[in-house]
Write an enzyme that holds these catalytic residues in place. Sequence first.
Site, PDB file in Angstrom:
ATOM      1  N   TYR A 156       0.815  -1.255   0.070  1.00  0.00           N
ATOM      2  CA  TYR A 156       0.031   0.081  -0.087  1.00  0.00           C
ATOM      3  C   TYR A 156       0.840   1.271   0.004  1.00  0.00           C
ATOM      4  O   TYR A 156       0.765   2.165  -0.776  1.00  0.00           O
ATOM      5  CB  TYR A 156      -1.044   0.077   1.183  1.00  0.00           C
ATOM      6  N   LYS A 160       1.200   4.126  -2.939  1.00  0.00           N
ATOM      7  CA  LYS A 160       0.922   5.545  -2.543  1.00  0.00           C
ATOM      8  C   LYS A 160       2.085   6.444  -2.739  1.00  0.00           C
ATOM      9  O   LYS A 160       1.871   7.693  -3.086  1.00  0.00           O
ATOM     10  CB  LYS A 160       0.372   5.640  -1.164  1.00  0.00           C
TER      11      LYS A 160
HETATM   12  P1  NAP Z   1     -13.377   2.499   0.528  1.00  0.00           P
HETATM   13  O1  NAP Z   1     -14.415   2.989   1.509  1.00  0.00           O
HETATM   14  O2  NAP Z   1     -12.608   1.174   0.948  1.00  0.00           O
HETATM   15  O3  NAP Z   1     -14.008   2.730  -0.877  1.00  0.00           O
HETATM   16  C1  NAP Z   1     -13.039   2.364  -1.881  1.00  0.00           C
HETATM   17  C2  NAP Z   1     -13.512   2.688  -3.215  1.00  0.00           C
HETATM   18  O4  NAP Z   1     -12.947   1.894  -4.148  1.00  0.00           O
HETATM   19  C3  NAP Z   1     -14.931   1.452  -3.185  1.00  0.00           C
HETATM   20  O5  NAP Z   1     -16.046   2.043  -3.770  1.00  0.00           O
HETATM   21  C4  NAP Z   1     -14.365   0.457  -4.151  1.00  0.00           C
HETATM   22  O6  NAP Z   1     -15.412  -0.117  -4.990  1.00  0.00           O
HETATM   23  C5  NAP Z   1     -13.524   1.174  -5.048  1.00  0.00           C
HETATM   24  N1  NAP Z   1     -12.704   0.119  -5.804  1.00  0.00           N
HETATM   25  C6  NAP Z   1     -12.220  -0.734  -5.081  1.00  0.00           C
HETATM   26  N2  NAP Z   1     -11.360  -1.394  -6.393  1.00  0.00           N
HETATM   27  C7  NAP Z   1     -11.800  -0.869  -7.336  1.00  0.00           C
HETATM   28  C8  NAP Z   1     -11.236  -1.212  -8.597  1.00  0.00           C
HETATM   29  N3  NAP Z   1     -10.303  -1.992  -9.284  1.00  0.00           N
HETATM   30  N4  NAP Z   1     -11.804  -0.078  -9.735  1.00  0.00           N
HETATM   31  C9  NAP Z   1     -12.911   0.910  -9.222  1.00  0.00           C
HETATM   32  N5  NAP Z   1     -13.120   1.104  -8.074  1.00  0.00           N
HETATM   33  C10 NAP Z   1     -12.632   0.223  -7.114  1.00  0.00           C
HETATM   34  O7  NAP Z   1     -11.892   3.437   0.720  1.00  0.00           O
HETATM   35  P2  NAP Z   1     -11.926   4.960   1.117  1.00  0.00           P
HETATM   36  O8  NAP Z   1     -11.311   5.028   2.566  1.00  0.00           O
HETATM   37  O9  NAP Z   1     -12.957   5.578   0.693  1.00  0.00           O
HETATM   38  O10 NAP Z   1     -10.533   5.263   0.262  1.00  0.00           O
HETATM   39  C11 NAP Z   1     -10.912   5.971  -0.781  1.00  0.00           C
HETATM   40  C12 NAP Z   1      -9.253   6.298  -1.271  1.00  0.00           C
HETATM   41  O11 NAP Z   1      -8.423   7.013  -0.397  1.00  0.00           O
HETATM   42  C13 NAP Z   1      -8.381   4.980  -1.533  1.00  0.00           C
HETATM   43  O12 NAP Z   1      -7.501   5.376  -2.476  1.00  0.00           O
HETATM   44  C14 NAP Z   1      -7.306   5.024  -0.404  1.00  0.00           C
HETATM   45  O13 NAP Z   1      -6.351   4.458  -0.443  1.00  0.00           O
HETATM   46  C15 NAP Z   1      -7.310   6.495   0.017  1.00  0.00           C
HETATM   47  N6  NAP Z   1      -6.939   6.786   1.413  1.00  0.00           N
HETATM   48  C16 NAP Z   1      -7.707   6.394   2.462  1.00  0.00           C
HETATM   49  C17 NAP Z   1      -7.471   6.696   3.661  1.00  0.00           C
HETATM   50  C18 NAP Z   1      -8.531   6.222   4.908  1.00  0.00           C
HETATM   51  O14 NAP Z   1      -7.969   6.420   6.105  1.00  0.00           O
HETATM   52  N7  NAP Z   1      -9.851   5.970   4.607  1.00  0.00           N
HETATM   53  C19 NAP Z   1      -6.228   7.369   4.043  1.00  0.00           C
HETATM   54  C20 NAP Z   1      -5.216   7.666   3.168  1.00  0.00           C
HETATM   55  C21 NAP Z   1      -5.716   7.386   1.779  1.00  0.00           C
HETATM   56  P3  NAP Z   1     -16.355  -1.366  -4.290  1.00  0.00           P
HETATM   57  O15 NAP Z   1     -17.431  -0.996  -3.327  1.00  0.00           O
HETATM   58  O16 NAP Z   1     -17.080  -1.799  -5.654  1.00  0.00           O
HETATM   59  O17 NAP Z   1     -15.344  -2.539  -4.075  1.00  0.00           O
END
Ligand code: NAP
Length: 248
Positions: A156, A160
Amino acid sequence: MKLLEGKTAIITGAGRGIGQAIAKKFAEEGANLALTDLFISEDAEKFAEELNKTGIKVKYYKSDASNFEDCHTTIENILKDFDRIDILVNNAGITRDTLLMRMTEDMWDAVINVNLKSAFNMTKAVLKTMMKQRIGSIVNMSSVVGVSGNAGQANYSASKAGMIGLTKSTAKELGARNIRCNAIAPGFIETEMTAKLSEEVKTQWKKVIPLRRGGTPEDVANVTAFLGSDLSAYVSGQVINVCGGMNT
Ligand code: NAP
Protein backbone atom coordinates in the site's frame (compact mmCIF):
# COMPACT_ATOMS: atom_id res chain seq x y z
CA MET A 1 -21.69 31.09 -9.13
CA LYS A 2 -20.86 27.72 -7.59
CA LEU A 3 -17.22 26.60 -7.36
CA LEU A 4 -17.45 23.83 -9.99
CA GLU A 5 -20.36 25.04 -12.11
CA GLY A 6 -20.04 24.05 -15.78
CA LYS A 7 -17.31 21.51 -15.06
CA THR A 8 -17.52 17.77 -15.65
CA ALA A 9 -15.68 15.52 -13.21
CA ILE A 10 -14.81 11.84 -13.24
CA ILE A 11 -14.32 10.19 -9.85
CA THR A 12 -13.12 6.59 -9.61
CA GLY A 13 -14.18 4.34 -6.73
CA ALA A 14 -17.12 6.64 -6.07
CA GLY A 15 -19.54 4.03 -4.73
CA ARG A 16 -18.77 4.70 -1.09
CA GLY A 17 -16.32 6.28 1.36
CA ILE A 18 -14.15 9.19 0.30
CA GLY A 19 -15.09 8.84 -3.40
CA GLN A 20 -18.79 9.20 -2.63
CA ALA A 21 -18.15 12.16 -0.32
CA ILE A 22 -16.20 13.85 -3.14
CA ALA A 23 -19.12 13.19 -5.51
CA LYS A 24 -21.53 14.78 -3.02
CA LYS A 25 -19.33 17.84 -2.51
CA PHE A 26 -18.74 18.25 -6.26
CA ALA A 27 -22.50 18.00 -6.87
CA GLU A 28 -23.16 20.69 -4.24
CA GLU A 29 -20.63 22.85 -6.07
CA GLY A 30 -22.47 22.38 -9.39
CA ALA A 31 -20.28 19.84 -11.26
CA ASN A 32 -21.69 17.21 -13.62
CA LEU A 33 -20.44 13.80 -12.58
CA ALA A 34 -19.28 10.60 -14.25
CA LEU A 35 -18.74 8.20 -11.37
CA THR A 36 -17.01 4.86 -11.70
CA ASP A 37 -16.86 1.84 -9.44
CA LEU A 38 -16.11 -1.85 -9.60
CA PHE A 39 -19.65 -2.75 -8.48
CA ILE A 40 -22.58 -0.33 -8.50
CA SER A 41 -24.72 -0.96 -5.43
CA GLU A 42 -28.41 -0.10 -5.13
CA ASP A 43 -27.43 2.60 -2.65
CA ALA A 44 -25.08 4.14 -5.21
CA GLU A 45 -27.83 4.12 -7.86
CA LYS A 46 -30.19 5.86 -5.40
CA PHE A 47 -27.45 8.37 -4.56
CA ALA A 48 -27.08 9.24 -8.28
CA GLU A 49 -30.87 9.46 -8.70
CA GLU A 50 -31.11 11.97 -5.84
CA LEU A 51 -28.26 14.09 -7.24
CA ASN A 52 -29.84 14.11 -10.71
CA LYS A 53 -32.91 15.74 -9.16
CA THR A 54 -30.76 18.74 -8.18
CA GLY A 55 -30.31 19.77 -11.81
CA ILE A 56 -26.84 18.41 -12.52
CA LYS A 57 -26.09 15.34 -14.62
CA VAL A 58 -24.80 12.31 -12.72
CA LYS A 59 -24.15 8.81 -14.05
CA TYR A 60 -22.41 5.73 -12.67
CA TYR A 61 -20.24 3.50 -14.88
CA LYS A 62 -19.24 -0.01 -13.84
CA SER A 63 -15.51 0.00 -14.45
CA ASP A 64 -12.40 -1.70 -13.10
CA ALA A 65 -9.85 1.09 -12.66
CA SER A 66 -7.00 -1.43 -12.59
CA ASN A 67 -7.83 -2.65 -16.11
CA PHE A 68 -6.30 -0.58 -18.93
CA GLU A 69 -8.80 -1.59 -21.65
CA ASP A 70 -11.77 -1.19 -19.35
CA CYS A 71 -10.68 2.37 -18.46
CA HIS A 72 -10.41 3.34 -22.12
CA THR A 73 -13.84 1.89 -22.92
CA THR A 74 -15.29 3.69 -19.89
CA ILE A 75 -13.89 7.04 -21.02
CA GLU A 76 -15.29 6.47 -24.53
CA ASN A 77 -18.70 5.83 -22.96
CA ILE A 78 -18.40 8.87 -20.69
CA LEU A 79 -17.59 11.06 -23.70
CA LYS A 80 -20.80 9.88 -25.40
CA ASP A 81 -22.77 11.17 -22.38
CA PHE A 82 -20.74 14.26 -21.43
CA ASP A 83 -19.09 16.67 -23.83
CA ARG A 84 -16.00 17.48 -21.79
CA ILE A 85 -13.79 16.27 -18.94
CA ASP A 86 -12.43 18.99 -16.66
CA ILE A 87 -11.51 17.04 -13.54
CA LEU A 88 -10.28 13.49 -12.97
CA VAL A 89 -10.10 12.22 -9.41
CA ASN A 90 -8.12 8.97 -9.17
CA ASN A 91 -9.58 7.76 -5.89
CA ALA A 92 -10.11 3.97 -6.25
CA GLY A 93 -8.04 2.06 -3.74
CA ILE A 94 -7.76 -1.14 -1.72
CA THR A 95 -5.64 -2.56 1.09
CA ARG A 96 -4.20 -6.06 1.46
CA ASP A 97 -2.27 -5.49 4.68
CA THR A 98 0.22 -7.92 6.14
CA LEU A 99 3.90 -8.10 7.04
CA LEU A 100 6.34 -8.56 4.15
CA MET A 101 7.14 -12.06 5.43
CA ARG A 102 3.53 -13.07 4.75
CA MET A 103 2.77 -10.90 1.73
CA THR A 104 2.02 -12.91 -1.40
CA GLU A 105 2.69 -11.84 -4.96
CA ASP A 106 -1.10 -11.58 -5.49
CA MET A 107 -1.44 -9.19 -2.54
CA TRP A 108 1.36 -7.03 -3.94
CA ASP A 109 0.02 -7.02 -7.52
CA ALA A 110 -3.59 -6.34 -6.53
CA VAL A 111 -2.70 -3.26 -4.48
CA ILE A 112 -0.24 -1.84 -7.02
CA ASN A 113 -2.73 -2.37 -9.85
CA VAL A 114 -5.80 -0.91 -8.15
CA ASN A 115 -4.05 1.94 -6.34
CA LEU A 116 -1.35 3.02 -8.81
CA LYS A 117 -1.78 1.51 -12.26
CA SER A 118 -5.40 2.71 -12.15
CA ALA A 119 -4.23 6.34 -12.10
CA PHE A 120 -1.99 5.70 -15.13
CA ASN A 121 -4.89 3.98 -16.93
CA MET A 122 -7.37 6.77 -16.30
CA THR A 123 -4.91 9.63 -16.87
CA LYS A 124 -3.90 8.13 -20.24
CA ALA A 125 -7.55 7.73 -21.19
CA VAL A 126 -8.53 11.38 -20.46
CA LEU A 127 -5.36 13.07 -21.71
CA LYS A 128 -6.36 13.67 -25.33
CA THR A 129 -9.59 15.33 -24.26
CA MET A 130 -7.93 17.53 -21.64
CA MET A 131 -5.12 18.47 -24.04
CA LYS A 132 -7.64 19.50 -26.72
CA GLN A 133 -9.57 21.56 -24.16
CA ARG A 134 -6.33 23.09 -22.88
CA ILE A 135 -7.63 22.80 -19.34
CA GLY A 136 -7.77 19.98 -16.82
CA SER A 137 -7.20 19.14 -13.19
CA ILE A 138 -6.14 15.68 -12.08
CA VAL A 139 -6.25 14.79 -8.39
CA ASN A 140 -4.51 11.59 -7.27
CA MET A 141 -5.40 10.04 -3.92
CA SER A 142 -2.15 9.17 -2.16
CA SER A 143 -1.72 8.68 1.60
CA VAL A 144 0.52 9.87 4.42
CA VAL A 145 2.02 6.36 4.48
CA GLY A 146 3.21 6.94 0.91
CA VAL A 147 5.66 9.40 2.46
CA SER A 148 6.33 7.79 5.85
CA GLY A 149 5.97 4.06 5.07
CA ASN A 150 4.07 1.79 7.45
CA ALA A 151 4.82 -1.65 8.87
CA GLY A 152 2.32 -4.14 7.45
CA GLN A 153 1.59 -1.96 4.43
CA ALA A 154 4.62 -2.32 2.13
CA ASN A 155 2.38 -2.83 -0.92
CA TYR A 156 0.00 0.00 0.00
CA SER A 157 2.77 2.47 0.96
CA ALA A 158 4.66 1.70 -2.27
CA SER A 159 1.51 2.29 -4.34
CA LYS A 160 0.84 5.59 -2.60
CA ALA A 161 4.49 6.72 -2.93
CA GLY A 162 4.15 5.85 -6.63
CA MET A 163 1.10 8.14 -6.81
CA ILE A 164 3.30 11.03 -5.66
CA GLY A 165 5.92 10.35 -8.36
CA LEU A 166 3.19 10.03 -10.99
CA THR A 167 1.60 13.28 -9.81
CA LYS A 168 4.82 15.29 -9.96
CA SER A 169 5.78 13.90 -13.38
CA THR A 170 2.30 14.49 -14.82
CA ALA A 171 2.36 18.08 -13.55
CA LYS A 172 5.74 18.69 -15.21
CA GLU A 173 4.79 17.03 -18.48
CA LEU A 174 1.37 18.59 -18.95
CA GLY A 175 1.65 22.01 -17.34
CA ALA A 176 2.28 23.65 -20.71
CA ARG A 177 -1.19 22.42 -21.79
CA ASN A 178 -2.77 23.99 -18.70
CA ILE A 179 -3.35 20.58 -17.15
CA ARG A 180 -2.65 20.54 -13.43
CA CYS A 181 -2.00 17.47 -11.34
CA ASN A 182 -1.90 17.31 -7.55
CA ALA A 183 -2.03 14.61 -4.90
CA ILE A 184 -3.89 14.44 -1.63
CA ALA A 185 -2.34 12.49 1.21
CA PRO A 186 -5.06 11.66 3.72
CA GLY A 187 -4.13 10.46 7.18
CA PHE A 188 -6.58 8.36 9.19
CA ILE A 189 -10.02 8.85 7.62
CA GLU A 190 -13.07 7.04 9.00
CA THR A 191 -14.43 4.87 6.17
CA GLU A 192 -15.03 1.15 5.55
CA MET A 193 -11.33 0.88 4.68
CA THR A 194 -10.23 1.88 8.19
CA ALA A 195 -13.24 0.32 9.97
CA LYS A 196 -11.59 -3.08 9.56
CA LEU A 197 -8.53 -2.02 11.62
CA SER A 198 -8.36 -3.26 15.22
CA GLU A 199 -9.44 -0.92 18.04
CA GLU A 200 -5.84 -0.95 19.26
CA VAL A 201 -4.51 0.30 15.91
CA LYS A 202 -7.25 2.95 15.70
CA THR A 203 -6.43 4.21 19.19
CA GLN A 204 -2.72 4.36 18.31
CA TRP A 205 -3.50 6.41 15.18
CA LYS A 206 -5.66 8.88 17.06
CA LYS A 207 -2.97 9.40 19.72
CA VAL A 208 -0.53 10.78 17.12
CA ILE A 209 -3.06 13.10 15.47
CA PRO A 210 -2.69 16.65 16.89
CA LEU A 211 -6.35 17.42 16.12
CA ARG A 212 -7.23 14.32 18.23
CA ARG A 213 -9.79 12.83 15.86
CA GLY A 214 -9.97 10.73 12.74
CA GLY A 215 -10.75 12.66 9.57
CA THR A 216 -14.09 12.45 7.81
CA PRO A 217 -14.54 11.72 4.10
CA GLU A 218 -15.88 15.29 3.87
CA ASP A 219 -12.53 16.66 5.15
CA VAL A 220 -10.89 15.07 2.09
CA ALA A 221 -13.73 16.06 -0.26
CA ASN A 222 -13.34 19.75 0.63
CA VAL A 223 -9.67 19.79 -0.37
CA THR A 224 -10.44 17.81 -3.53
CA ALA A 225 -13.03 20.44 -4.52
CA PHE A 226 -10.42 23.17 -4.05
CA LEU A 227 -7.90 21.30 -6.23
CA GLY A 228 -10.52 20.59 -8.89
CA SER A 229 -11.64 24.21 -9.02
CA ASP A 230 -10.11 27.33 -10.54
CA LEU A 231 -9.33 28.57 -7.01
CA SER A 232 -6.22 26.38 -7.30
CA ALA A 233 -5.40 27.53 -10.85
CA TYR A 234 -1.71 28.11 -9.95
CA VAL A 235 -1.28 24.95 -7.83
CA SER A 236 0.27 21.93 -9.55
CA GLY A 237 2.66 19.11 -8.68
CA GLN A 238 1.84 19.41 -4.96
CA VAL A 239 1.00 16.88 -2.28
CA ILE A 240 -1.52 18.20 0.22
CA ASN A 241 -1.75 16.33 3.51
CA VAL A 242 -5.23 16.03 5.00
CA CYS A 243 -4.19 14.39 8.23
CA GLY A 244 -5.12 16.50 11.23
CA GLY A 245 -1.56 17.79 11.57
CA MET A 246 0.12 14.41 11.89
CA ASN A 247 3.86 14.34 11.17
CA THR A 248 4.75 12.06 8.29
P1 NAP B 1 -13.26 2.47 0.67
O1 NAP B 1 -14.32 2.94 1.59
O2 NAP B 1 -12.75 1.08 0.79
O3 NAP B 1 -13.72 2.75 -0.84
C1 NAP B 1 -12.92 2.39 -1.91
C2 NAP B 1 -13.71 2.49 -3.18
O4 NAP B 1 -12.85 2.07 -4.26
C3 NAP B 1 -14.92 1.57 -3.19
O5 NAP B 1 -16.03 2.24 -3.74
C4 NAP B 1 -14.46 0.42 -4.09
O6 NAP B 1 -15.49 -0.18 -4.85
C5 NAP B 1 -13.57 1.16 -5.06
N1 NAP B 1 -12.71 0.24 -5.80
C6 NAP B 1 -11.97 -0.78 -5.31
N2 NAP B 1 -11.34 -1.41 -6.31
C7 NAP B 1 -11.69 -0.79 -7.47
C8 NAP B 1 -11.38 -0.98 -8.81
N3 NAP B 1 -10.56 -1.96 -9.23
N4 NAP B 1 -11.94 -0.17 -9.74
C9 NAP B 1 -12.80 0.82 -9.36
N5 NAP B 1 -13.13 1.06 -8.08
C10 NAP B 1 -12.59 0.25 -7.14
O7 NAP B 1 -11.95 3.38 0.80
P2 NAP B 1 -11.78 4.92 1.19
O8 NAP B 1 -11.33 4.97 2.59
O9 NAP B 1 -12.96 5.69 0.76
O10 NAP B 1 -10.50 5.26 0.30
C11 NAP B 1 -10.57 6.02 -0.91
C12 NAP B 1 -9.15 6.34 -1.35
O11 NAP B 1 -8.49 7.10 -0.32
C13 NAP B 1 -8.28 5.11 -1.58
O12 NAP B 1 -7.39 5.34 -2.65
C14 NAP B 1 -7.49 4.99 -0.29
O13 NAP B 1 -6.29 4.31 -0.45
C15 NAP B 1 -7.27 6.46 0.03
N6 NAP B 1 -6.96 6.71 1.43
C16 NAP B 1 -7.83 6.38 2.42
C17 NAP B 1 -7.47 6.61 3.74
C18 NAP B 1 -8.39 6.26 4.89
O14 NAP B 1 -7.94 6.42 6.04
N7 NAP B 1 -9.62 5.83 4.65
C19 NAP B 1 -6.23 7.18 4.05
C20 NAP B 1 -5.37 7.50 3.02
C21 NAP B 1 -5.74 7.27 1.71
P3 NAP B 1 -16.37 -1.45 -4.35
O15 NAP B 1 -17.25 -0.91 -3.28
O16 NAP B 1 -17.10 -1.83 -5.60
O17 NAP B 1 -15.39 -2.46 -3.87
